[in-house]
Design a protein around this motif. Structure first.
Motif, PDB file in Angstrom:
ATOM      1  N   ALA A  26      27.815  37.166  -4.325  1.00 19.06           N
ATOM      2  CA  ALA A  26      26.950  37.426  -4.933  1.00 19.06           C
ATOM      3  C   ALA A  26      26.542  39.138  -4.921  1.00 19.06           C
ATOM      4  CB  ALA A  26      25.713  36.603  -4.487  1.00 19.06           C
ATOM      5  N   ASN A  27      26.585  39.833  -5.919  1.00 11.60           N
ATOM      6  CA  ASN A  27      26.432  41.212  -5.798  1.00 11.60           C
ATOM      7  C   ASN A  27      25.010  41.682  -5.946  1.00 11.60           C
ATOM      8  OD1 ASN A  27      26.601  40.229  -8.334  1.00 11.60           O
ATOM      9  ND2 ASN A  27      28.118  41.496  -9.117  1.00 11.60           N
ATOM     10  N   LEU A  28      24.342  41.478  -4.975  1.00 10.72           N
ATOM     11  CA  LEU A  28      22.929  41.726  -4.833  1.00 10.72           C
ATOM     12  C   LEU A  28      22.437  43.055  -3.952  1.00 10.72           C
ATOM     13  CD1 LEU A  28      21.698  38.193  -4.024  1.00 10.72           C
ATOM     14  CD2 LEU A  28      21.913  39.136  -6.429  1.00 10.72           C
ATOM     15  N   ASN A  29      21.496  43.456  -4.008  1.00 12.63           N
ATOM     16  CA  ASN A  29      20.900  44.673  -3.120  1.00 12.63           C
ATOM     17  C   ASN A  29      21.363  44.325  -1.596  1.00 12.63           C
ATOM     18  OD1 ASN A  29      19.563  46.448  -1.507  1.00 12.63           O
ATOM     19  ND2 ASN A  29      18.122  46.992  -3.345  1.00 12.63           N
ATOM     20  N   PRO A  30      22.295  45.157  -0.883  1.00 14.55           N
ATOM     21  CA  PRO A  30      22.546  44.783   0.261  1.00 14.55           C
ATOM     22  C   PRO A  30      21.506  44.996   1.424  1.00 14.55           C
ATOM     23  CG  PRO A  30      23.427  46.980  -0.432  1.00 14.55           C
ATOM     24  CD  PRO A  30      22.934  46.544  -1.578  1.00 14.55           C
ATOM     25  N   LEU A  31      20.099  45.553   0.928  1.00 14.73           N
ATOM     26  CA  LEU A  31      19.234  45.669   1.781  1.00 14.73           C
ATOM     27  C   LEU A  31      18.312  44.603   1.798  1.00 14.73           C
ATOM     28  CD1 LEU A  31      18.008  49.404   1.212  1.00 14.73           C
ATOM     29  CD2 LEU A  31      19.626  48.388   2.919  1.00 14.73           C
ATOM     30  N   GLY A  32      18.816  43.381   0.955  1.00 13.35           N
ATOM     31  CA  GLY A  32      17.854  42.100   0.578  1.00 13.35           C
ATOM     32  C   GLY A  32      16.587  42.306   0.068  1.00 13.35           C
ATOM     33  N   MET A  33      15.838  41.291  -0.008  1.00 13.73           N
ATOM     34  CA  MET A  33      14.598  41.402  -0.770  1.00 13.73           C
ATOM     35  C   MET A  33      13.424  42.133   0.190  1.00 13.73           C
ATOM     36  SD  MET A  33      12.043  38.029  -1.693  1.00 13.73           S
ATOM     37  CE  MET A  33      13.336  37.392  -2.777  1.00 13.73           C
ATOM     38  N   PRO A  34      12.791  43.095  -0.417  1.00 12.41           N
ATOM     39  CA  PRO A  34      11.595  43.551   0.311  1.00 12.41           C
ATOM     40  C   PRO A  34      10.650  42.643   0.846  1.00 12.41           C
ATOM     41  CG  PRO A  34      12.115  44.903  -1.735  1.00 12.41           C
ATOM     42  CD  PRO A  34      12.902  43.389  -1.900  1.00 12.41           C
ATOM     43  N   PRO A  35      10.229  42.861   1.907  1.00 12.16           N
ATOM     44  CA  PRO A  35       9.136  42.057   2.421  1.00 12.16           C
ATOM     45  C   PRO A  35       7.889  41.791   1.591  1.00 12.16           C
ATOM     46  CG  PRO A  35       9.961  43.346   4.243  1.00 12.16           C
ATOM     47  CD  PRO A  35      10.693  43.920   3.000  1.00 12.16           C
ATOM     48  N   GLN A  36       7.364  42.708   0.942  1.00 13.33           N
ATOM     49  CA  GLN A  36       6.360  42.975   0.064  1.00 13.33           C
ATOM     50  C   GLN A  36       6.617  41.861  -1.094  1.00 13.33           C
ATOM     51  OE1 GLN A  36       7.908  45.521   1.024  1.00 13.33           O
ATOM     52  NE2 GLN A  36       6.859  47.247   0.923  1.00 13.33           N
ATOM     53  N   VAL A  37       7.697  41.808  -1.727  1.00 17.83           N
ATOM     54  CA  VAL A  37       8.175  40.951  -2.792  1.00 17.83           C
ATOM     55  C   VAL A  37       8.171  39.516  -2.372  1.00 17.83           C
ATOM     56  CG1 VAL A  37      10.055  40.317  -4.432  1.00 17.83           C
ATOM     57  CG2 VAL A  37       9.447  42.800  -3.919  1.00 17.83           C
ATOM     58  N   GLY A  38       8.637  39.287  -1.454  1.00 18.43           N
ATOM     59  CA  GLY A  38       8.615  37.882  -0.850  1.00 18.43           C
ATOM     60  C   GLY A  38       7.373  37.339  -0.596  1.00 18.43           C
ATOM     61  N   GLU A  39       6.525  38.320   0.048  1.00 23.69           N
ATOM     62  CA  GLU A  39       5.026  37.813   0.382  1.00 23.69           C
ATOM     63  C   GLU A  39       4.135  37.684  -0.860  1.00 23.69           C
ATOM     64  OE1 GLU A  39       3.948  41.174   2.597  1.00 23.69           O
ATOM     65  OE2 GLU A  39       5.227  40.691   4.511  1.00 23.69           O
ATOM     66  N   ALA A  40       4.488  38.508  -1.897  1.00 27.37           N
ATOM     67  CA  ALA A  40       3.670  38.272  -3.230  1.00 27.37           C
ATOM     68  C   ALA A  40       4.261  36.851  -3.933  1.00 27.37           C
ATOM     69  CB  ALA A  40       4.071  39.347  -4.249  1.00 27.37           C
ATOM     70  N   ALA A  41       5.349  36.714  -3.848  1.00 25.50           N
ATOM     71  CA  ALA A  41       5.925  35.351  -4.189  1.00 25.50           C
ATOM     72  C   ALA A  41       5.200  34.399  -3.772  1.00 25.50           C
ATOM     73  CB  ALA A  41       7.393  35.326  -4.513  1.00 25.50           C
ATOM     74  N   ALA A  42       5.213  34.390  -2.292  1.00 23.62           N
ATOM     75  CA  ALA A  42       4.566  33.182  -1.728  1.00 23.62           C
ATOM     76  C   ALA A  42       2.940  32.911  -1.861  1.00 23.62           C
ATOM     77  CB  ALA A  42       4.953  33.513   0.100  1.00 23.62           C
ATOM     78  N   ARG A  43       2.425  34.172  -1.935  1.00 26.22           N
ATOM     79  CA  ARG A  43       0.970  34.031  -2.410  1.00 26.22           C
ATOM     80  C   ARG A  43       0.962  33.402  -3.643  1.00 26.22           C
ATOM     81  NH1 ARG A  43       0.786  39.291   0.059  1.00 26.22           N
ATOM     82  NH2 ARG A  43       0.923  40.156  -2.114  1.00 26.22           N
ATOM     83  N   ALA A  44       1.609  34.031  -4.715  1.00 24.42           N
ATOM     84  CA  ALA A  44       1.486  33.162  -6.092  1.00 24.42           C
ATOM     85  C   ALA A  44       1.907  31.683  -6.292  1.00 24.42           C
ATOM     86  CB  ALA A  44       2.389  34.036  -7.163  1.00 24.42           C
ATOM     87  N   ALA A  45       2.788  31.417  -5.425  1.00 29.19           N
ATOM     88  CA  ALA A  45       3.228  30.134  -5.286  1.00 29.19           C
ATOM     89  C   ALA A  45       1.864  29.135  -4.855  1.00 29.19           C
ATOM     90  CB  ALA A  45       4.548  29.860  -4.237  1.00 29.19           C
ATOM     91  N   ALA A  46       1.065  29.654  -3.817  1.00 25.01           N
ATOM     92  CA  ALA A  46       0.139  28.813  -3.491  1.00 25.01           C
ATOM     93  C   ALA A  46      -1.015  28.717  -4.808  1.00 25.01           C
ATOM     94  CB  ALA A  46      -0.511  29.510  -2.366  1.00 25.01           C
ATOM     95  N   ALA A 214      17.177  41.957  -5.064  1.00 24.60           N
ATOM     96  CA  ALA A 214      18.022  40.996  -4.337  1.00 24.60           C
ATOM     97  C   ALA A 214      16.828  39.395  -4.165  1.00 24.60           C
ATOM     98  CB  ALA A 214      18.220  40.971  -2.737  1.00 24.60           C
ATOM     99  N   MET A 215      16.536  39.430  -5.491  1.00 25.19           N
ATOM    100  CA  MET A 215      15.621  38.191  -5.667  1.00 25.19           C
ATOM    101  C   MET A 215      16.287  37.125  -6.888  1.00 25.19           C
ATOM    102  SD  MET A 215      12.613  40.208  -7.472  1.00 25.19           S
ATOM    103  CE  MET A 215      12.029  39.032  -8.478  1.00 25.19           C
ATOM    104  N   ALA A 216      17.398  36.816  -6.705  1.00 19.01           N
ATOM    105  CA  ALA A 216      18.170  36.063  -7.686  1.00 19.01           C
ATOM    106  C   ALA A 216      17.480  34.616  -7.836  1.00 19.01           C
ATOM    107  CB  ALA A 216      19.585  35.896  -7.285  1.00 19.01           C
ATOM    108  N   GLY A 217      17.040  34.142  -6.839  1.00 16.26           N
ATOM    109  CA  GLY A 217      16.420  32.711  -6.846  1.00 16.26           C
ATOM    110  C   GLY A 217      15.273  32.670  -7.499  1.00 16.26           C
ATOM    111  N   LEU A 218      14.574  33.712  -7.893  1.00 19.43           N
ATOM    112  CA  LEU A 218      13.105  33.785  -8.582  1.00 19.43           C
ATOM    113  C   LEU A 218      13.529  33.983 -10.026  1.00 19.43           C
ATOM    114  CD1 LEU A 218      11.206  36.075  -6.070  1.00 19.43           C
ATOM    115  CD2 LEU A 218      10.415  33.539  -6.852  1.00 19.43           C
ATOM    116  N   ARG A 219      14.496  34.502 -10.440  1.00 15.46           N
ATOM    117  CA  ARG A 219      15.086  34.673 -11.767  1.00 15.46           C
ATOM    118  C   ARG A 219      14.034  35.544 -12.586  1.00 15.46           C
ATOM    119  NH1 ARG A 219      18.922  34.937 -11.652  1.00 15.46           N
ATOM    120  NH2 ARG A 219      19.361  34.650 -13.821  1.00 15.46           N
TER     121      ARG A 219
END
Length: 351
Positions: A26-46, A214-219
């Motif tokens: 999978a050709n994604l950003n090698p640095l991965g997902m920024p922490p701020q992005v994952g945290e924002a998605a988690a807050r929104a999921a709630a 690197a947020m392929a799972g969020l689409r």
């Protein structure tokens, strides 16, 4: 069920290997997902009980500010792949042109929409570069052209003057030129073709957070076009609420809290990509000099390399389903130094 033919099918690889695998497919950003992005998605999921904003108002405004366009020039979707299908069904062209090799979903969407597809073949002796022959391939019957820069899976950028010449020719024919720039932020800086959107209303750009953040799972992807009527047709041509609340929040965080994440990745890739390419070449592989976050190579006669690599706990992308390539062509992403080392060690073991 149709077979899955893209990269990133980790679950199948894990089942075959019997444990965790290193995903180099999978050709994604090698640095991965920024922490701020994952945290924002988690807050929104709630807070995801209500329907998401069907018009992605806040996200579109952020994209517009980031890319320098008006918000009405932006259409968000569940990844760029969804927008490719929306475009094909909005236009329903009779004849379209794609390059070969290139991302298979262009032709998949066109075929699903009942369109006949012409392939402009790219040549290995020219590093699979798109050249002036493309302009000759755009004929009077062409109604839609798909291009990708940097191209997937070759990793080669298309010359901007050539892209503009293609936009000019398509405008003269009344055809739409769709340019996929999803990997562009990881390959080079600059605005891409955004400055020419007003001059070429027949030009549509495809972009995605999938690769750059690197947020392929969020689409999450989006289209840019000065022809707002076309964007409205694309919007009407699919289901509402296609962009979830967590995806919208993640995209907003990416643009407002860490807009330089792709730039950091580019600096990283400038060091790791040449080293990985050199390592692949040292193993006797025919490596295309890519300019993105992935590399295409040929392992002459090794049609079973993917299966052998899975047995080593490493997943690579077979490119056998790309038109213009054979069963012994493969693509790998450029990862962290230790990941690249493990990839090369596994390749050395099986070749």
């Amino acid at each position: 069920m149709l077979p899955y033919t893209h990269g990133g099918d980790v679950l199948t690889a894990q089942a075959r290997y019997g444990g965790p695998v290193l995903d180099c497919s999978a050709n994604l950003n090698p640095l991965g997902m920024p922490p701020q992005v994952g945290e924002a998605a988690a807050r929104a999921a709630a807070q995801a009980a209500p329907y998401p904003d069907p018009l992605c108002r806040e996200l579109r405004a952020a994209i517009a500010a980031h890319d320098g366009v008006a918000p009405e020039r932006v259409l968000c979707g569940s990844g760029a792949a969804e927008l490719i299908f929306r475009l094909a069904f909005a236009l329903r062209p009779r004849w379209a042109l794609v390059t070969a090799p290139t991302f298979s979903e262009y032709e998949g969407a066109l075929s699903a929409a009942g369109c006949a597809v012409t392939r402009h073949l790219l040549r290995r002796e020219r590093n699979f570069d798109v050249d002036e022959g493309l302009l000759e391939a755009i004929g009077p019957d062409t109604e839609l052209v798909f291009l990708c820069t940097p191209n997937n899976p070759t990793g080669r950028l298309i010359d901007q003057e050539l892209l503009l010449a293609a936009a000019e020719k398509c405008r003269g024919l009344g055809a739409v030129l769709a340019v996929d720039e999803c990997f562009l932020p990881l390959a080079c800086g600059g605005p891409g073709l955004v400055p020419w959107l007003e001059e070429y209303p027949n030009l549509l750009l495809l972009r995605a957070f999938t690769k750059s953040y690197a947020m392929a799972g969020l689409r999450l992807g989006y289209a840019l076009c000065a022809d707002t009527a076309l964007l409205e047709r694309m919007s009407a041509g699919g289901p509402p609420w296609s962009v979830s609340t967590p995806a919208q929040a993640a995209g907003l965080a990416a643009l407002t809290q860490c807009p330089h994440w792709p730039e950091k990745a580019r600096a990283f890739l400038e060091g790791e990509r040449p080293a990985l390419a050199e390592g692949l070449s040292a193993l006797g592989l025919d490596v295309v000099p890519g300019q993105a976050n992935y590399l295409l190579f040929r392992a002459a006669g090794a049609a079973d390399l993917k299966e052998k690599m899975v047995a080593q706990g490493v997943l690579i992308r077979s490119c056998a389903n790309y038109h213009g390539l054979g069963e012994d062509w493969y693509r790998v992403c450029v990862g962290q130094a230790e990941q690249n080392r493990r990839l090369l060690a596994a390749l050395r073991e099986v070749l």
